[in-house]
Design a protein around this motif. Structure first.
Motif, PDB file in Angstrom:
ATOM      1  N   CYS A 129      14.271 -22.668 -19.176  1.00 52.35           N
ATOM      2  CA  CYS A 129      13.922 -22.389 -20.578  1.00 52.35           C
ATOM      3  C   CYS A 129      12.440 -22.015 -20.637  1.00 52.35           C
ATOM      4  O   CYS A 129      11.595 -22.780 -20.165  1.00 52.35           O
ATOM      5  CB  CYS A 129      14.201 -23.607 -21.452  1.00 52.35           C
ATOM      6  N   VAL A 130      12.158 -20.860 -21.232  1.00 52.03           N
ATOM      7  CA  VAL A 130      10.769 -20.416 -21.306  1.00 52.03           C
ATOM      8  C   VAL A 130       9.987 -21.210 -22.362  1.00 52.03           C
ATOM      9  O   VAL A 130       8.759 -21.169 -22.410  1.00 52.03           O
ATOM     10  CB  VAL A 130      10.659 -18.900 -21.617  1.00 52.03           C
ATOM     11  N   GLN A 131      10.720 -21.947 -23.190  1.00 51.49           N
ATOM     12  CA  GLN A 131      10.080 -22.727 -24.255  1.00 51.49           C
ATOM     13  C   GLN A 131       9.684 -24.121 -23.775  1.00 51.49           C
ATOM     14  O   GLN A 131       8.562 -24.560 -23.982  1.00 51.49           O
ATOM     15  CB  GLN A 131      11.069 -22.841 -25.433  1.00 51.49           C
ATOM     16  N   CYS A 132      10.624 -24.824 -23.114  1.00 51.52           N
ATOM     17  CA  CYS A 132      10.353 -26.235 -22.783  1.00 51.52           C
ATOM     18  C   CYS A 132      10.415 -26.530 -21.285  1.00 51.52           C
ATOM     19  O   CYS A 132      10.094 -27.650 -20.870  1.00 51.52           O
ATOM     20  CB  CYS A 132      11.334 -27.157 -23.519  1.00 51.52           C
ATOM     21  N   GLN A 187      16.295 -24.302 -28.754  1.00 47.39           N
ATOM     22  CA  GLN A 187      15.937 -22.926 -29.141  1.00 47.39           C
ATOM     23  C   GLN A 187      17.012 -21.984 -28.582  1.00 47.39           C
ATOM     24  O   GLN A 187      17.655 -22.285 -27.586  1.00 47.39           O
ATOM     25  CB  GLN A 187      14.569 -22.547 -28.545  1.00 47.39           C
ATOM     26  N   TRP A 188      17.137 -20.844 -29.259  1.00 45.90           N
ATOM     27  CA  TRP A 188      18.152 -19.873 -28.828  1.00 45.90           C
ATOM     28  C   TRP A 188      17.518 -18.814 -27.929  1.00 45.90           C
ATOM     29  O   TRP A 188      16.381 -18.399 -28.146  1.00 45.90           O
ATOM     30  CB  TRP A 188      18.781 -19.200 -30.050  1.00 45.90           C
ATOM     31  N   SER A 189      18.302 -18.340 -26.942  1.00 48.88           N
ATOM     32  CA  SER A 189      17.899 -17.246 -26.021  1.00 48.88           C
ATOM     33  C   SER A 189      16.628 -17.558 -25.240  1.00 48.88           C
ATOM     34  O   SER A 189      15.908 -16.640 -24.854  1.00 48.88           O
ATOM     35  CB  SER A 189      17.674 -15.922 -26.785  1.00 48.88           C
ATOM     36  N   THR A 190      16.317 -18.819 -25.021  1.00 43.65           N
ATOM     37  CA  THR A 190      15.103 -19.141 -24.271  1.00 43.65           C
ATOM     38  C   THR A 190      15.408 -19.521 -22.820  1.00 43.65           C
ATOM     39  O   THR A 190      14.494 -19.596 -22.005  1.00 43.65           O
ATOM     40  CB  THR A 190      14.316 -20.294 -24.946  1.00 43.65           C
ATOM     41  N   ARG A 217      16.520 -18.492 -19.386  1.00 42.95           N
ATOM     42  CA  ARG A 217      16.603 -17.200 -18.726  1.00 42.95           C
ATOM     43  C   ARG A 217      16.596 -17.350 -17.202  1.00 42.95           C
ATOM     44  O   ARG A 217      16.164 -18.398 -16.693  1.00 42.95           O
ATOM     45  CB  ARG A 217      15.404 -16.326 -19.137  1.00 42.95           C
ATOM     46  N   GLN A 271      21.843 -21.669 -26.106  1.00 47.59           N
ATOM     47  CA  GLN A 271      20.929 -22.559 -26.841  1.00 47.59           C
ATOM     48  C   GLN A 271      20.471 -23.624 -25.855  1.00 47.59           C
ATOM     49  O   GLN A 271      21.304 -24.302 -25.234  1.00 47.59           O
ATOM     50  CB  GLN A 271      21.631 -23.228 -28.028  1.00 47.59           C
ATOM     51  N   CYS A 272      19.152 -23.759 -25.710  1.00 47.13           N
ATOM     52  CA  CYS A 272      18.627 -24.716 -24.721  1.00 47.13           C
ATOM     53  C   CYS A 272      19.089 -26.138 -25.074  1.00 47.13           C
ATOM     54  O   CYS A 272      18.874 -26.586 -26.199  1.00 47.13           O
ATOM     55  CB  CYS A 272      17.100 -24.640 -24.688  1.00 47.13           C
TER      56      CYS A 272
END
Ligand SMILES: [Zn+2]
Length: 389
Positions: free
Chosen positions: A357-360, A376-379, A381, A370-371
């Motif tokens: 996840c690029v967010q967390c 979050q959605w689409s994070t 990758r 959805q992570c």
């Protein structure tokens, strides 16, 4: 422990201040004792007996709710919720909201806090009711809609989630199309579980119409088309992924290979993969091309191709493939050493996550839309670079 004691003394201090302010008197200890409610001593007894939880409950009761102390109650409630003591936060906020003389802005604030308590406690129906009421009276509408969106996601109420996200988008002008498209994809997935393919397809079409970059919608539509034997239509959807979001190219390679194979158009597959390699040199593309080269021309050209590519784009998976190719063409001592190296690299790769996840930073071997960690959605990758794609 020290701060806890200070914290516990806060209601006592407030009570004392309230008492003195109300009576207009100076602090005269002997007289004060007679006026102090018995709960005060009960609270102190709990403190002395090292029962801070019971002490806090008793001492909080001493804080009369009025215009001056309501903020203190709110701060205490929020603090308890942050500490995970949701039951206590709920009691404080319920106590506040029960006051008939609370002014409107304060009541809205308390409703928002209580809604968050219920959300954290997992009592979603009560939280939803409060946030809906806030929206209807025009209080904290944006935050209430955001919480409602979270609730509907948790409850998998996708139609309600769509309506809420649309309202938020209209209100805040923050683009929500990509999330709304995911909601349509979720609806499609639900229909597919019940084998309702037409309904699922309708939702997926709405997903890609809502967000023309919706990779998930394209992949799902292609999947349905492949099941129907409509390979050209599937290819059209799959090829959109390259321009929409190249991070997901790896997800398209196998279905694209299947489509061209069924159409008997291997050369077009070869051309498409070369095009991908030039535009987005990912290891998944290199490996797919090496398979094709090996089938067409044999091991040696495939070895040369992979060696050349990983020189420019260093990759563990590329190295693993190279060792595999060499293993089939080596004998004796060299083969033994290569097998040892192969085992090492394979072990190393099995321990490496494929997605992150690029967010967390959550990582794993499964692609989540959805992570599961930050929601979050689409994070989530495919990991790029030497250890990834
Ligand atoms: Zn995350």
């Amino acid at each position: 422990m020290m701060w806890q004691l200070l914290f516990l003394l806060l209601p006592v201090a407030a009570f004392t201040g309230w008492y003195l302010g109300r009576r207009g008197e100076k602090l005269v200890l002997p007289n004060l004792k007679n006026a102090i409610p018995s709960d005060y001593f009960l609270g102190l007894t709990y403190l002395i007996n090292e029962e801070p939880d019971r002490a806090v409950d008793v001492l909080i009761k001493l804080l009369e709710v009025n215009g001056d102390t309501a903020e203190t109650h709110l701060a205490l409630g929020a603090l308890f919720r942050q500490r995970g003591e949701v039951d206590r936060a709920i009691r404080i906020h319920q106590n506040l909201i029960a006051r008939p003389n609370l002014d409107k802005s304060l009541r809205i604030h308390v409703m928002l806090e209580l809604g968050q308590d219920y959300l954290k406690a997992g009592v979603l129906d009560r939280a939803e009711k409060l946030f809906l009421e806030l929206v209807s009276i025009g209080g904290e509408v944006k935050r209430s809609l955001q919480y409602l969106q979270t609730i509907y996601e948790q409850e998998k109420e996708w139609f309600k989630a769509i309506q809420t996200a649309e309202k938020l988008q209209l209100m805040t002008r923050i683009p929500m199309q990509s999330i709304i498209a995911h909601y349509y994809c979720e609806l499609a997935a639900k229909e597919l579980l019940d084998n309702r393919v037409d309904e699922a397809q309708a939702h997926l079409k709405l997903a890609v119409r809502t967000d023309k970059h919706c990779v998930r919608g394209c992949l799902a539509l292609a999947d349905l088309a492949i099941q129907e034997g409509e390979y050209k239509s599937a290819l059209k959807q799959l090829k959109l992924v390259k321009s929409n979001d190249p991070d997901y190219i790896a997800e398209t390679i196998e279905p694209i290979r299947q489509c061209y194979h069924h159409l008997g158009q291997e050369q077009l597959l070869f051309d498409y993969l070369w095009e991908c390699l030039e535009e987005h040199p990912r290891i998944s593309v290199i490996l797919a091309l090496s398979d094709l080269i090996r089938q067409r021309e044999g091991d040696r050209p495939a070895i040369d191709f992979v060696a050349e590519q990983i020189r420019h784009h260093p990759s563990l998976r590329g190295l693993n493939r190279l060792i595999h190719l060499y293993l089939g063409n080596t004998v004796g001592d060299t083969k033994d050493k290569l097998e040892l190296l192969n085992n090492l690299v394979t072990q190393l790769l099995t321990r490496k996550p494929v997605y992150r996840c690029v967010q967390c930073g959550f990582s794993g071997n499964q692609l989540y839309w959805q992570c599961p960690s930050c929601h979050q959605w689409s994070t989530v990758r495919a990991i790029q670079g030497i250890e990834g794609d």
